[in-house]
Design a protein around this motif. Sequence first.
Motif, PDB file in Angstrom:
ATOM      1  N   GLU A  83      49.230  47.702  32.195  1.00 51.53           N
ATOM      2  CA  GLU A  83      49.115  49.111  32.552  1.00 51.53           C
ATOM      3  C   GLU A  83      47.865  49.736  31.919  1.00 51.53           C
ATOM      4  N   ILE A  84      47.599  49.369  30.653  1.00 52.45           N
ATOM      5  CA  ILE A  84      46.440  49.927  29.953  1.00 52.45           C
ATOM      6  C   ILE A  84      45.145  49.434  30.594  1.00 52.45           C
ATOM      7  N   VAL A  85      45.119  48.177  31.000  1.00 51.72           N
ATOM      8  CA  VAL A  85      43.951  47.632  31.698  1.00 51.72           C
ATOM      9  C   VAL A  85      43.710  48.394  32.992  1.00 51.72           C
ATOM     10  N   LYS A  86      44.779  48.629  33.729  1.00 51.22           N
ATOM     11  CA  LYS A  86      44.665  49.369  34.997  1.00 51.22           C
ATOM     12  C   LYS A  86      44.231  50.807  34.737  1.00 51.22           C
ATOM     13  N   GLU A  87      44.779  51.406  33.689  1.00 49.55           N
ATOM     14  CA  GLU A  87      44.426  52.780  33.320  1.00 49.55           C
ATOM     15  C   GLU A  87      42.932  52.914  33.067  1.00 49.55           C
ATOM     16  N   ASN A  88      42.317  51.848  32.527  1.00 54.54           N
ATOM     17  CA  ASN A  88      40.887  51.863  32.216  1.00 54.54           C
ATOM     18  C   ASN A  88      40.039  51.247  33.330  1.00 54.54           C
ATOM     19  N   LYS A  89      40.701  50.948  34.470  1.00 57.20           N
ATOM     20  CA  LYS A  89      40.018  50.475  35.681  1.00 57.20           C
ATOM     21  C   LYS A  89      39.269  49.157  35.464  1.00 57.20           C
ATOM     22  N   PHE A  90      39.899  48.243  34.725  1.00 63.16           N
ATOM     23  CA  PHE A  90      39.302  46.930  34.514  1.00 63.16           C
ATOM     24  C   PHE A  90      40.180  45.807  35.073  1.00 63.16           C
ATOM     25  N   GLU A  91      41.097  46.167  35.989  1.00 64.68           N
ATOM     26  CA  GLU A  91      42.014  45.146  36.502  1.00 64.68           C
ATOM     27  C   GLU A  91      41.298  44.058  37.305  1.00 64.68           C
ATOM     28  N   ASN A  92      40.084  44.332  37.792  1.00 60.96           N
ATOM     29  CA  ASN A  92      39.329  43.310  38.516  1.00 60.96           C
ATOM     30  C   ASN A  92      38.599  42.349  37.579  1.00 60.96           C
ATOM     31  N   ILE A  93      38.545  42.713  36.303  1.00 60.72           N
ATOM     32  CA  ILE A  93      37.862  41.872  35.308  1.00 60.72           C
ATOM     33  C   ILE A  93      38.852  41.229  34.341  1.00 60.72           C
ATOM     34  N   ILE A  94      39.832  42.009  33.893  1.00 58.21           N
ATOM     35  CA  ILE A  94      40.778  41.522  32.887  1.00 58.21           C
ATOM     36  C   ILE A  94      42.058  41.043  33.562  1.00 58.21           C
TER      37      ILE A  94
END
Length: 372
Positions: A83-94
């Motif tokens: 959720e935190i990764v998605k919140e920071n808009k890095f779901e395509n990287i992390i």
Amino acid sequence: MELDSEQYFSSYEDLEVHKLMLEDGPRTLAYKNAILNNKAYFKDKVVMDVGCGTGILSIFCAQAGAKKVFAVEASNLANLAKEIVKENKFENIIEVIHSRVEDVVLPNYMKVDAIVSEWMGFYLLHEGMLDSVLFARDRFLKDGGEIFPESAAIYIAPCSVPSLYNNWDNLHGVSMSSFARELRASKGSKPEILTIKPEDLLGAEVALCWVNLREDEAHDLNAYSIEHVVGASKNGYYQGLCIWFECIFPKLPDAAGDGHTVLDTSPQSPATHWKQTVIVLPQQQEVEEGEPIAFQLDMTRADPTSRRYNLQMTMLDPEAVEHPLPCSCHMTKCILAKAFMMQHAEHAINQKNNENDTNVLQDEEINDDDDE
């Protein structure tokens, strides 16, 4: 009490634990600086974060330009990390992987360029996960890849412990020394996690061990031991041994600033959630400046697969053990040895200076008399 693997990982689902770590400025900023000051290295790299927790280190890597981050977390906190990764808009990287790192299989058995991990426990190794980081290194890291941090050291020094000694001499006008004595006796089975002030150190620190994350194997971590003598740096009361650690991050080409990041948990540095670990003596010893303090400290893994270590301190007779060279104590043999070493060093410097003088080019003598 020893935690089994399931208890160990579930303990990291306690959000208060992560709140404590996230709010630890020296800890979090050390990783941020080590990663973001090395954007030139992280750009377009593949990274693995071992034990990612909330995912903040993975996000630092993405901010530094990594093209892919595998964030590995064995506890159920992996769901929050996603959720935190998605919140920071890095779901395509992390990519958060909910698994023990020992069970991870990367796509096409790929290797990573760097491993980041905050694996340290009290006095560095207690309940830590360094074994898992070394496993990840051997299985996933490319030859020549980087590890953040890349090395660590444990230091020890004699100290006073006012919170368990002096502070009980007068409690609202009542002497509670008897209570303090029983309190110290009850703490004899395990070390204390305390904040020691710099002025409460009674002598120079010595390194118990160095850990090289590039080369050490898990079995190298099984046991450490040191026998040491140090001269008291001032008059005071010897009441315990203070233990702390530091972690050193890679110094890479093209880094911002000087590129040198160290996470230091010593009493002289800003406080961290690790504080310092103290082995408290049941009875204090009054010492004078220069008086030798001799001890042996053994740190041994509880069993070959344990995350827990046993610490054993033995007080030694300064007359019966070998002193370091040079030694800071006031025993005659150490004073003479120090004087001899200083004389030898001074002689070597003078000899070097004389050699330099003879190597100076001399102007050729010119005869300016008129030719006859």
